[in-house]
Write an enzyme that holds these catalytic residues in place. Sequence first.
Site, mmCIF file in Angstrom:
data_model
loop_
_atom_site.group_PDB
_atom_site.id
_atom_site.type_symbol
_atom_site.label_atom_id
_atom_site.label_comp_id
_atom_site.label_asym_id
_atom_site.label_seq_id
_atom_site.Cartn_x
_atom_site.Cartn_y
_atom_site.Cartn_z
ATOM 1 N N LEU A 127 0.833 -1.200 0.000
ATOM 2 C CA LEU A 127 0.000 0.000 0.000
ATOM 3 C C LEU A 127 0.873 1.257 0.000
ATOM 4 C CD1 LEU A 127 -2.749 1.428 0.299
ATOM 5 C CD2 LEU A 127 -2.538 1.134 2.768
ATOM 6 N N ALA A 167 3.119 8.283 -0.746
ATOM 7 C CA ALA A 167 1.760 8.007 -0.275
ATOM 8 C C ALA A 167 1.827 7.278 1.052
ATOM 9 C CB ALA A 167 0.988 7.175 -1.313
ATOM 10 N N THR A 184 6.119 -4.958 4.899
ATOM 11 C CA THR A 184 6.529 -6.039 5.807
ATOM 12 C C THR A 184 6.371 -7.395 5.123
ATOM 13 O OG1 THR A 184 5.759 -4.682 7.630
ATOM 14 C CG2 THR A 184 6.205 -6.981 8.134
ATOM 15 N N GLY A 233 21.020 3.794 34.189
ATOM 16 C CA GLY A 233 22.095 3.678 33.188
ATOM 17 C C GLY A 233 22.090 2.347 32.466
ATOM 18 N N GLU A 245 0.826 1.482 10.095
ATOM 19 C CA GLU A 245 -0.602 1.200 9.880
ATOM 20 C C GLU A 245 -1.506 2.317 10.392
ATOM 21 O OE1 GLU A 245 -2.252 -2.751 10.148
ATOM 22 O OE2 GLU A 245 -0.241 -3.570 10.288
ATOM 23 N N SER A 271 -0.609 7.886 14.862
ATOM 24 C CA SER A 271 -1.504 8.276 15.961
ATOM 25 C C SER A 271 -2.403 9.422 15.511
ATOM 26 C CB SER A 271 -0.686 8.721 17.171
ATOM 27 O OG SER A 271 -0.089 7.603 17.772
#
Lengths: 382, 248
Positions: A125, A130, A158, A343, A366, A369
């Site tokens: 996609l 895009a 993926t 640390g 995907e 947010s």
Amino acid sequence: MDFNFSEEHNLIRQTVREFAENEIRPIAKDLDENESFSYNLTERMGELGLFGMTLPEKFGGQNLDTLSYIIAVEEIARIDGSHAATLAAHNSLGIGPIYYYGNEEQKEKFLPKLCTGKALWSFGLTEPDAGSDSRGTKTKAKLEHGKWIINGSKIFITNGSTQISIGSTVQAITDENSDGSKEYSTIIVENGTEGFTAKPMHGKMMWRASNTSEVYFDNCIVPETNILGERGQGSKIMLSTLDNGRLSIAAMGLGCAQGAYELALNYSKERKQFGRPISKFQAVSFKLADMATKIELARNLLYKACWEKDNGKPFAMHAAMAKLYCSEIAKEVADEAVQIHGGYGLMKEYEIERFYRDQRLLQIGEGTSEIQRLVISRYIGC
Amino acid sequence: MKIAVCVSHVPDTATKINIGSDGKTIDPNGVTYIVNPYDEFAIEEALKTKEKLGGEVVVISVGNDANKETLRKALAMGADSAVLLKDENQRDSFGIAKALAEEIKLQNAELVFFGKQSVDYDNSITGQLTAELLNYNSVSVVVNLNIDGNKITAEREIEGGKEVVETSLPVVITAQKGLNEPRYASLKGIMAAKKKTIEEKEAVAANLFVEVVEMKKPAPKQAGKILGSDSSAVSELVKLLREEAKVI
């Protein structure tokens, strides 16, 4: 209301947890460091039955509900983001569209193999131009003499270029109207087709043991029958695939947060400063209390969305909320978990370092947010 | 051949155990229960034996409804059937062995597997008691097993080494870590297990020979001693290890 899990949900969680702890955890650090994709673990996840979990048995699936699948992704992500990514992407983005939109012939041809863990499928996609704006898609497919001729490229795909990647569902522009509006369709392209190249992308900050690819189409020709679903259904297929995908990304956020929290809790009980375990200091224990509370909230929201899906109710808004919330708290929890480690949390020797990097994709992949908030704001009538 | 596996449902070894208000039992609140880890080797060996020689695997447990979870897991791993011998009360090892022996007789199982011990009460005796009640041969702490017709060859762990013993059916084998690598219950197995039933019956009555009168937590760890930081501390350390700690 009933918040109890069924016996099979408990058993699934138990078996996937044991597998993740015994088989993935011991080698996750090395695989991540070497950017190494594990064919063995992928195949073994297949043997366990983690691919095609919600599919009917006739296609090689396990006929389980969405919640079972989400529990499995959560449990793998609790140990390692890379393997959760391989699992979630193949199920939600690879197998999903073929199962929901493929014709019988396509389903029979591909699904049984894809459920074994010996073959992977990807969803093409995103393109260089895009991302959040999927209408910026430039990949075009032209129908000539009963064949699609595809040209363009995809990025961040993926499972696109492993040795066992056998194909990709590609979104392309299949027509352009005079008013400038475009027709989008999804087309099946098998790896090995002439003009189709997929190559791994290296140098990722996170999920380094998962496969992310660039994909190119250079006069790539496939039969007209390779169309998935109806011509012009591309946007619909993409949107519904992403609705489902949101649940599994949310599960990755939840699992990542759970894993990071457990690492921090254990560390805080062992690490002593000023003569006692740091978990006995309010500055630390309150952080852990907040982490546990956020995780519980995230889990309830995500499972509710799964319950809605499993009961045939609209679930898209809660899926977007779960994706948003689970990935945001994964960031907060991993961040505080590193803080508790002090640390040592900055050193590769400690597992928390990987969780801190791995969580960062979740607020981006995907649907960022911001896009989730956009989706939610539309549902609530803004 | 009918193969029986006797399993117990025990607190997860990672769980923090608290003593109940009666001072004699553990407080089950917040405790996660699992299949006794040694019993997983027993289940795996039974399944491997079935795959090799044919037959049928029945898993048996003594306890209450909570034990069904453990039985269901054994079914998901591939066992054919399960029996829950119900008793809400705490039994001693003999009481458990008696209930199991009765059921094994009914099942007509000639090959019986146990874990070498349960990690809750650690009596390490139920397998052998059951064998005695059944008048079966028994081999404990087995790390390698070969069945050839009626002949059983078993390698068992002994202090500082291993010994190989031969015996014959019918036999009770108790499994030690190393016997095999237990399989994961696959999702397919979990779904198949849903269709298998767990038969429930009352466990046969048994006299209580051993009664728990009190449970105590181990004494908190004492602070360590630092004897020095150079070689002169070595002889003192050896002396203390020998005379005070009595570990060498």
